[in-house]
Design an enzyme around this catalytic site. Structure first.
Site, mmCIF file in Angstrom:
data_model
loop_
_atom_site.group_PDB
_atom_site.id
_atom_site.type_symbol
_atom_site.label_atom_id
_atom_site.label_comp_id
_atom_site.label_asym_id
_atom_site.label_seq_id
_atom_site.Cartn_x
_atom_site.Cartn_y
_atom_site.Cartn_z
ATOM 1 C CG ASP A 46 48.645 7.989 1.708
ATOM 2 O OD1 ASP A 46 49.125 7.883 2.860
ATOM 3 O OD2 ASP A 46 47.628 8.656 1.465
ATOM 4 N NE ARG A 49 47.817 9.945 4.448
ATOM 5 C CZ ARG A 49 47.189 10.985 3.914
ATOM 6 N NH1 ARG A 49 46.841 12.007 4.663
ATOM 7 N NH2 ARG A 49 46.895 10.997 2.625
#
Length: 193
Positions: free
Chosen positions: A121, A123
């Site tokens: 991930d 983000r």
């Protein structure tokens, strides 16, 4: 971080009447969807862009379902959806489609990202801290199944986690299991959907 902030505009939608405001962070333009009145703790959904799910209705993920359930909840209870331009867990649309191709060949969502040279991930949530501070929000109820979002916020108190209950389909069952087993997503409530 260089941030520009737009004016506020009204946005009638099929989910109700909202206000919207854009936050331009370098090359990314994020959107805050606001339903007033709201009170602390403010109901907040942090939603990362998913063009294939949100706009096209892909059944490979649960993104559109989560967005729609969040908009319905915010319409009824007040609060905000913070729509982040972080397509494909922030690997971008081009790389996301390449990851989809690897998933078609049997890899799961995490293995596909790793095969392409990305973390599970990519983000980040610094812009969310900025947005919440801009609106002077100190306490929130976070609409999420993702514990990383709970840990990614630093300048606000998370009073409660509100689960987003989505019924899985035959195309996203493996994806959701991977999110639960490998990424720690809290999806037990989905079995009740």
């Amino acid at each position: 971080m260089n941030i520009e902030i737009s004016n506020v505009a009204k946005l009638p939608s099929r989910f109700g009447m909202f206000k919207v405001q854009a936050f331009k962070e370098d090359e990314k333009e994020h959107l805050v969807i606001i339903k007033e009145p709201y009170k602390e703790p403010v109901n907040i959904r942090i939603h990362s862009e998913c063009l294939t799910g949100d706009a096209i209705g892909s059944l490979k993920c649960d993104c559109r379902d989560q967005l729609e359930e969040s908009l319905k909840f915010i319409e009824k209870n007040g609060g905000m959806v913070i729509y982040l331009r972080q397509e494909g867990r922030n690997i971008g649309l081009f790389n996301k489609i390449n990851a989809y191709n690897l998933q078609d060949k049997g890899l799961d969502t995490i293995e596909a990202n790793h095969q392409l040279g990305f973390k599970t991930d990519e983000r980040t949530y610094e812009i969310v801290d900025f947005i919440l501070k801009y609106y002077k929000i100190k306490s929130i109820n976070l609409l999420t199944n993702n514990p990383k979002k709970l840990m990614g916020l630093h300048n606000v108190k998370v009073a409660a986690r509100v689960p987003i209950i989505i019924k899985p389909n035959k195309f996203n069952e493996k994806y959701l299991q991977t999110k639960k087993n490998e990424m720690g997503h809290l999806l037990d409530d989905n079995k009740k959907a």
